[in-house]
Design an enzyme around this catalytic site. Structure first.
Site, PDB file in Angstrom:
ATOM      1  N   ARG A  38       0.869  -1.186   0.000  1.00  0.00           N
ATOM      2  CA  ARG A  38       0.000   0.000   0.000  1.00  0.00           C
ATOM      3  C   ARG A  38       0.901   1.229   0.000  1.00  0.00           C
ATOM      4  O   ARG A  38       1.723   1.413   0.897  1.00  0.00           O
ATOM      5  CB  ARG A  38      -0.922  -0.025   1.212  1.00  0.00           C
ATOM      6  N   HIS A  80      -8.657   0.170  10.130  1.00  0.00           N
ATOM      7  CA  HIS A  80      -7.290   0.377  10.593  1.00  0.00           C
ATOM      8  C   HIS A  80      -7.250  -0.024  12.067  1.00  0.00           C
ATOM      9  O   HIS A  80      -7.868   0.627  12.918  1.00  0.00           O
ATOM     10  CB  HIS A  80      -6.858   1.823  10.391  1.00  0.00           C
ATOM     11  N   GLU A 119      -4.395  -1.061   7.809  1.00  0.00           N
ATOM     12  CA  GLU A 119      -3.238  -0.716   8.642  1.00  0.00           C
ATOM     13  C   GLU A 119      -3.384  -1.415   9.986  1.00  0.00           C
ATOM     14  O   GLU A 119      -4.495  -1.594  10.476  1.00  0.00           O
ATOM     15  CB  GLU A 119      -3.148   0.798   8.912  1.00  0.00           C
ATOM     16  N   TYR A 160      -5.714  -0.187  15.310  1.00  0.00           N
ATOM     17  CA  TYR A 160      -4.808   0.254  16.356  1.00  0.00           C
ATOM     18  C   TYR A 160      -5.520   0.032  17.693  1.00  0.00           C
ATOM     19  O   TYR A 160      -6.313  -0.899  17.814  1.00  0.00           O
ATOM     20  CB  TYR A 160      -4.394   1.710  16.111  1.00  0.00           C
ATOM     21  N   ASN A 180      -7.141   8.015   2.524  1.00  0.00           N
ATOM     22  CA  ASN A 180      -6.735   7.466   3.812  1.00  0.00           C
ATOM     23  C   ASN A 180      -7.477   8.131   4.965  1.00  0.00           C
ATOM     24  O   ASN A 180      -7.426   9.362   5.134  1.00  0.00           O
ATOM     25  CB  ASN A 180      -5.228   7.674   4.017  1.00  0.00           C
ATOM     26  N   GLU A 181      -8.216   7.310   5.726  1.00  0.00           N
ATOM     27  CA  GLU A 181      -8.845   7.740   6.986  1.00  0.00           C
ATOM     28  C   GLU A 181      -9.644   9.031   6.872  1.00  0.00           C
ATOM     29  O   GLU A 181      -9.677   9.842   7.805  1.00  0.00           O
ATOM     30  CB  GLU A 181      -7.773   7.863   8.077  1.00  0.00           C
ATOM     31  N   TRP A 218       1.411  -1.405   9.086  1.00  0.00           N
ATOM     32  CA  TRP A 218       1.966  -0.046   9.019  1.00  0.00           C
ATOM     33  C   TRP A 218       3.204   0.027   9.896  1.00  0.00           C
ATOM     34  O   TRP A 218       3.137  -0.280  11.080  1.00  0.00           O
ATOM     35  CB  TRP A 218       0.945   0.978   9.511  1.00  0.00           C
TER      36      TRP A 218
END
Length: 328
Positions: free
Chosen positions: A82, A222, A252, A224, A156-157, A281
């Site tokens: 990516r 993503h 990610e 996290y 992205n996001e 990531w």
């Protein structure tokens, strides 16, 4: 009568073969012009299920490192990379020729390129998303004809607030604009809440998917601390999207993040069990306070502890990555 019936059956078979090919009648998927979605699965242009196993590379901030980083990433066995791009709003723009060069290099190294625009990260205004859409349209010459090896992660996001309705409204405008411009590549849409609000996909993903005239959109979480902090959280968030019949990747993830731990082993394990692609990531170059996210010590450096886990774990890249059919 019997003779006429036989001719009719034969004619029907000939027609079916002409329309679908011998492969379709023998249980083998027919070739397609590019990646496509069916149910919760992503398929490559040869008709094989494709499960992403790879990493993110922060190209737009390290433009001079491309020729070192891409071959090094390929050596891990990754089937996908990516690539961070910029439309010029916040960072230095990656023009059409540079994008063509990136695609060529990734292709030479037998990986699929997922391209993303980073300038709209965390923003809520539709203008930021629309600027990303306009960027893709401006460089569409790099994308059209590459549908079998390039996937477009729209922004992205985009949408930092945990608000699924407004997030969906934005993408329901954006996706038709891309399609009307002739861009047919598989699209990826990140969840709201900086990619960490999977409920936005659960609640509104089906309506976003329906806005794609080609029905060729994949959703991305993503993972996290807020979306992937525990084993139970990882499992629930993956299943929440899949149970809606929507295709999913983890665009990610790290091993830890600003406000807590991340269960990277659960992400890889459930990703393998459920056929969910993932992209760690990131290859290198994170700020000093986030250096624990580096997978390697430099563009072609040695693996870090986190990098060794992602590449060499039982459910890591080397053990689970399968190249796209065009490279086999």
């Amino acid at each position: 009568m019997k003779k006429r019936l036989s001719k009719g059956i034969l004619s029907t078979l000939v027609f079916m073969l002409a329309m679908y090919g011998w492969a379709g009648l023998t249980g083998q998927a027919s070739a397609a012009t590019g990646f496509y979605v069916s149910g919760t699965k992503l398929y490559d242009s040869t008709g094989k299920p494709f499960v992403m196993r790879g990493v993110n590379h922060s190209h737009t901030w390290f433009k001079n490192d491309l020729n070192a980083a891409i071959p090094a990433i390929a050596k891990t066995g990754a089937n996908t990379v990516r690539i961070v791009l910029s439309n010029g709003v916040q960072y230095t723009r990656d023009d059409v020729n540079s994008v063509k060069n990136i695609i060529s290099l990734v292709n030479q190294n037998k990986m699929i390129a997922v391209l993303e625009v980073h300038d709209a990260t965390g923003k809520d205004d539709y203008a930021s998303l629309d600027a990303a859409i306009n960027y893709w349209i401006s460089i569409k010459d790099a994308l059209i004809g590459k549908e079998d090896r390039v996937i477009v992660n729209i922004a992205n996001e985009w949408y930092g607030t945990w608000n699924g309705s407004a997030w969906a409204d934005g993408y329901k405008q954006a996706i038709p604009k891309l399609r009307n411009a002739g861009i047919k590549n598989t699209l990826i849409v990140d969840a709201a809440g900086w990619g960490q609000y999977p409920q936005s996909i659960v609640d509104y993903g089906q309506s976003v998917f329906a806005a794609d005239s080609l029905k060729n959109t994949v959703f991305s979480i993503h993972m996290y601390e807020y979306a992937g902090g525990t084993d139970a959280m990882v499992k629930a968030n993956m299943e929440g999207v899949l149970n809606k019949g929507l295709p999913l990747i983890i665009g990610e993830f790290g091993g830890q993040h600003t406000n807590g731990d991340v269960d990277e082993l659960a992400i890889m394990r459930y990703g393998q069990q459920k056929g969910v692609g993932w992209l760690a990531w990131s290859w290198y170059g994170n700020n000093s306070d986030l250096s624990y996210l580096d997978l390697a010590t430099g563009p072609n450096g040695s693996l870090t502890t986190f990098g060794n886990t992602v590449v060499n774990d039982t459910n890591g890249i080397k053990a689970t990555s399968k190249k796209a059919g065009i490279f086999q």
